[in-house]
Design a protein around this motif. Sequence first.
Motif, short mmCIF file in Angstrom:
data_model
loop_
_atom_site.label_atom_id
_atom_site.label_comp_id
_atom_site.label_asym_id
_atom_site.label_seq_id
_atom_site.Cartn_x
_atom_site.Cartn_y
_atom_site.Cartn_z
N ALA A 635 33.42 -60.67 58.22
CA ALA A 635 33.59 -60.59 59.67
C ALA A 635 32.91 -61.77 60.31
CB ALA A 635 33.00 -59.29 60.22
N THR A 636 33.33 -62.08 61.51
CA THR A 636 32.57 -62.99 62.34
C THR A 636 31.45 -62.18 63.00
OG1 THR A 636 33.96 -62.59 64.27
CG2 THR A 636 34.61 -64.40 62.80
N PRO A 637 30.39 -62.82 63.48
CA PRO A 637 29.33 -62.05 64.14
C PRO A 637 29.84 -61.18 65.29
CG PRO A 637 28.53 -64.24 63.63
CD PRO A 637 29.99 -64.24 63.29
N LYS A 638 30.83 -61.66 66.04
CA LYS A 638 31.31 -60.86 67.16
C LYS A 638 32.13 -59.65 66.72
CE LYS A 638 35.63 -63.37 68.19
NZ LYS A 638 36.54 -62.24 67.93
N ASP A 639 32.63 -59.68 65.49
CA ASP A 639 33.44 -58.57 64.97
C ASP A 639 32.68 -57.72 63.96
OD1 ASP A 639 35.77 -59.27 66.45
OD2 ASP A 639 36.17 -60.87 65.01
N LEU A 640 31.37 -57.92 63.87
CA LEU A 640 30.60 -57.21 62.87
C LEU A 640 30.67 -55.70 63.05
CD1 LEU A 640 28.68 -57.44 60.45
CD2 LEU A 640 26.76 -57.55 62.08
N GLU A 641 30.64 -55.23 64.30
CA GLU A 641 30.68 -53.79 64.52
C GLU A 641 32.00 -53.20 64.02
OE1 GLU A 641 29.67 -50.40 67.87
OE2 GLU A 641 29.96 -52.47 68.52
N VAL A 642 33.10 -53.92 64.19
CA VAL A 642 34.38 -53.43 63.71
C VAL A 642 34.34 -53.29 62.19
CG1 VAL A 642 36.86 -53.89 63.56
CG2 VAL A 642 35.60 -54.46 65.65
N MET A 643 33.68 -54.21 61.50
CA MET A 643 33.56 -54.10 60.05
C MET A 643 32.81 -52.83 59.67
SD MET A 643 32.08 -56.84 57.26
CE MET A 643 30.35 -56.50 57.55
N PHE A 644 31.72 -52.54 60.35
CA PHE A 644 30.98 -51.31 60.07
C PHE A 644 31.82 -50.08 60.38
CE2 PHE A 644 27.29 -53.97 59.73
CZ PHE A 644 26.39 -53.25 58.95
N GLN A 645 32.61 -50.14 61.44
CA GLN A 645 33.48 -49.01 61.78
C GLN A 645 34.51 -48.76 60.68
OE1 GLN A 645 34.99 -50.31 65.57
NE2 GLN A 645 33.39 -49.26 66.74
N LEU A 646 35.09 -49.84 60.15
CA LEU A 646 36.06 -49.69 59.08
C LEU A 646 35.42 -49.09 57.83
CD1 LEU A 646 38.05 -53.02 59.52
CD2 LEU A 646 38.97 -50.72 59.79
N ILE A 647 34.20 -49.53 57.51
CA ILE A 647 33.50 -48.94 56.37
C ILE A 647 33.34 -47.44 56.57
CG2 ILE A 647 31.27 -48.84 55.18
CD1 ILE A 647 30.97 -51.85 55.81
N HIS A 648 32.91 -47.06 57.76
CA HIS A 648 32.73 -45.64 58.06
C HIS A 648 34.02 -44.85 57.88
CE1 HIS A 648 30.69 -42.27 60.21
NE2 HIS A 648 31.93 -41.98 60.55
N LEU A 649 35.12 -45.42 58.36
CA LEU A 649 36.40 -44.72 58.30
C LEU A 649 36.94 -44.64 56.88
CD1 LEU A 649 38.06 -46.08 61.55
CD2 LEU A 649 37.24 -43.76 61.14
N TYR A 650 36.71 -45.66 56.07
CA TYR A 650 37.16 -45.58 54.68
C TYR A 650 36.39 -44.53 53.90
CZ TYR A 650 40.44 -49.48 54.82
OH TYR A 650 41.53 -50.27 55.09
N PHE A 651 35.18 -44.21 54.35
CA PHE A 651 34.45 -43.08 53.76
C PHE A 651 35.01 -41.74 54.23
CE2 PHE A 651 30.81 -45.90 52.70
CZ PHE A 651 30.47 -45.38 51.46
N THR A 652 35.33 -41.65 55.51
CA THR A 652 35.54 -40.34 56.13
C THR A 652 36.96 -40.02 56.54
OG1 THR A 652 35.07 -41.22 58.35
CG2 THR A 652 33.19 -40.38 57.05
N ASP A 653 37.79 -41.04 56.76
CA ASP A 653 39.08 -40.75 57.41
C ASP A 653 40.21 -41.62 56.88
OD1 ASP A 653 40.74 -39.40 59.10
OD2 ASP A 653 39.97 -40.26 60.97
N LEU A 654 40.30 -41.75 55.57
CA LEU A 654 41.44 -42.44 54.97
C LEU A 654 42.69 -41.57 55.14
CD1 LEU A 654 42.51 -44.82 53.17
CD2 LEU A 654 42.08 -43.31 51.21
N ASN A 655 43.73 -42.15 55.70
CA ASN A 655 44.97 -41.38 55.90
C ASN A 655 45.61 -41.03 54.56
OD1 ASN A 655 44.64 -41.77 58.64
ND2 ASN A 655 46.10 -43.46 58.77
N LYS A 656 46.38 -39.96 54.58
CA LYS A 656 47.25 -39.63 53.46
C LYS A 656 48.67 -39.60 53.99
CE LYS A 656 47.71 -36.65 49.42
NZ LYS A 656 49.17 -36.47 49.47
N ASP A 657 49.52 -40.51 53.48
CA ASP A 657 50.87 -40.68 54.03
C ASP A 657 51.82 -40.91 52.87
OD1 ASP A 657 53.25 -41.71 55.15
OD2 ASP A 657 52.19 -42.53 56.87
N ASP A 658 52.65 -39.93 52.59
CA ASP A 658 53.58 -40.04 51.46
C ASP A 658 54.57 -41.18 51.64
OD1 ASP A 658 52.41 -37.93 50.09
OD2 ASP A 658 53.70 -36.42 51.02
N GLU A 659 55.00 -41.42 52.89
CA GLU A 659 55.96 -42.51 53.12
C GLU A 659 55.32 -43.87 52.88
OE1 GLU A 659 57.96 -42.31 56.84
OE2 GLU A 659 59.21 -40.60 56.23
#
Length: 958
Positions: A635-659
Amino acid sequence: MKKVWIPYLGALALTIAACGPKVTDNKTNTPPPPPPPPTLQVPAVAGMTEAIPMDPSVRMGTLPNGLTYYVKNNGKPEDKVELRLAINAGSVLEDDDQQGLAHFMEHMNFNGTNHFEKNELVDYLQGIGVKFGADLNAYTSFDETVYILPIPSDDPEKLEQGFTIIEDWAGGAKLETDAINDERGVVLEESRTGKGASDRMNKVTIPVQFYNSKYADRLPIGKDEILKNFKPEVLKRFYKDWYRPDLMAVVAVGDLDVAVMEQKIKDHFAKIPKPVNPRKRPVIELPNHPDTKVAIAQDKEATFASVNISYKDKVASTPTLTVGDYRDDLVNGLFSFMINNRLQELTQKPNPPFIFGSSSYGGTVARNKNAYSSFAGSAPDGQLAALKALLEENQRVKLYGFGQAELDRAKQAYGSFFDSYYKDRDKLESSRIVGQYVQSYFSKEAVPSIEWNYNKTMELLPGINVEEVNAKINDYIHDDNRTIVFTGPTTDTPPTEAQVLKVVSEVAATKVAPYEDTEVRESLIEKLPAAGSISKTTSNDKVGTTTYTLSNGATVTVKPTDFKNDEILMSAFSYGGTSLYSDEDAKKTGLANGGLTQAGVAGMSQTDMSKFLTGKLVNVSPRIGSLTESFRGSATPKDLEVMFQLIHLYFTDLNKDDEAFASFISKQKSFIGRMMSDPNTYFSNEINKIRYGSNPRYSGFPTEEKFDEADYDLAYKLYQERFADAGDFHFYLVGNIDKAQVEEFSKKYIASLPGLNSNESYKVNDWREAKGTRKKVVKKGTDDKSSVRINWSYEVPAYSAQENLAVDALGEALTIKIIETLREKEGGIYSGGARGSLRKTPYPAFSFGISFPCGPDNVDKLVDATMNEIDLIKKNGPSEKDLNKVKEGYLLDYKETVKTNRYWLNVLVDADEDKKDINKVLEYEKAVNALTAKDIQDAANKYLTKDYFLAILKPEDK
């Protein structure tokens, strides 16, 4: 080719480099509703005729003999200068009896010059740490030849020798008959490596793509018959005609005073005589044609099917010289960005029309001809469907254009990339910027400063409107000067030219539906659990790291650096991985794991995520490996929070989509369906079956049937289990870090994750590869070429960092001897080498590999020669000269890599994964300097035992 000079911006760079002619006809077609205005008015912008200024920090000049030079001071990396010799001559200038000699001439500049006898040049450069191939190199293309030489700038003698070398390249080749004859074998081996399915299909498609042009008859590798039999005088004629100062440029970029570099160029190159009555350097044309030309080439050894549509411009291209030209390039780039987003969306469908697709406007093989091209990779029997989809997307733009929201996202993406590039303007490595001055010489375009690029782009972007971008399609697409090329594996019912043209006419008459854009929510995480805390903070002052232990047990290690202004790299791991799966579950999920992230996160599809992340320079990728589950990201420094958010979501909220998973499977099957037709892939698979087939977890090469059997439900369930406990994860961040920010985001997004105190480790499989000398000859393919691989792989009693360095050095030393003996002495290979290492996990083990391609008739001789070199190292160790080459190469590489974020991220993770002392990394130079020839000799005797696997690929008729 016209370019906006924003080099090396990753995937977007190809789009930003897209470019084109000015809008000359502002009349639009009459499309179905909603129609654009009947007449487009491009906004009147002041200053469009202003010339693009050359970067004032670049010193340019032309010597009296006509040689051009570019010089720029750049301090990264320290004590290094990148030198280039650019020659405005390539294979397209060859006479009929010289086909292949432009490239042959490139080889000869390494085989005897005024100041270096045959082989002395490479020998000298290796002695100062410059590696042949990796650092020292050259290339020959249709219109140009470029020599590449990085050289230390902190040693006056080495610097002087560097300029002497490129002086010799410019005009000091000896071209002795014996040296020419010796090099024939090497060049013929290089030609041999290029033979195969692609080469055979090119013989069908290139005459169509380069219709009625000399380019179709002048592929740089040339003709074997000429390479074998040309007289030395024929090569000397090419050298005399085209290696002359008025067709040359010297570029020097690096950590050295500009005045010093400029004077070096004058001292070394002004003395080259100016040519008298030189042969005229022609401009080779790519002629127009009034129709659509179609080429369809299939080959039984091809593995990949492709579709390429090209609309060549009717008029000659012009260089980017003015602000108006620059603005026009931006418009072309924005168009490409938007059409490629649409094509990417198509690949997310359950049954996508192609594996991937792209469209862009830019240069062609001819310098003075641009084209709009659409390309797709498809299933072997899906080329007509892929063609239709490409044409339909172009037609959709032609009828309806892009929407304002699409343009806004494209501008946002451009703004972010330019902003990041601008912020790192003082941190760019010389090797990343030297190429733009080489191309400036060939194109005659100015290279403005990064500041000018940034300021002018930010000034121009807001004024570009959607109507003028949409109008580009009318310039791009036309019925003449069009080529359509299909290449791919042999099928039972190959497509025909009539079918191709029928698809073209049907789509042109079709009223496709408008594109439907979708809105994307404004935030990634809509509801966040309560933040955790930091329970402990420790520091390692020697390495410069701080480690936070979080309330849920996770650790976050940070190393702030100033290597880049706009870069933060991230990695994380937890022990376990698929080693904790049963053998059966590991096989069921092996292929499914790769498709887990295709569903997106937090209810957002991949398309939604792409739109949301537009303008944010951030990425995060989770992975389940054999020993760990892990993350990689940046990430760039300005986008660092988004990187942490994505980490959090890959732990807790990975979608399940058969299509989404079905789309992934469809693309994978299309891609791998014919892979076994490739002799090298087949060869690798046969080797792996013998080496690993007895392993209960070995699943073999993926097939369509195996992808059909991939268990998505089980893979998703096991993913959730592997990422259920964040408490045993170790996170690492390296780069331009604000520690207060990291502390805040760590508490908010990582410490808030579940911590189960599982503290798992990996399980060690009992299986081991068989020992003993083994040999396998595999017969596959019709081309007269072979491949040799020799591998050692076995468990050892213990891991030693000192021995690991010795084993690696053994690979480097043996590579030097393989090149010297098999290439330079025997003329039997073009490339080859050795590489080895010791590993600590999951159990101490040794691995070493040697590989090279060659002619089938030379296999036994070259294998014997290789084994003889191993025996000599075992008996005598490497020579002091070769040892010095290895050590100098290590030290020169380390001096540069130790000041990169990637290096530090890797050593931090490696130390913790393998439970090594991280402080030992600070002793690397000491360890290299202490390395002896006996260390390498001992490693050879200890590890290069009779427990090796020799595999040989031969053609089917041998």
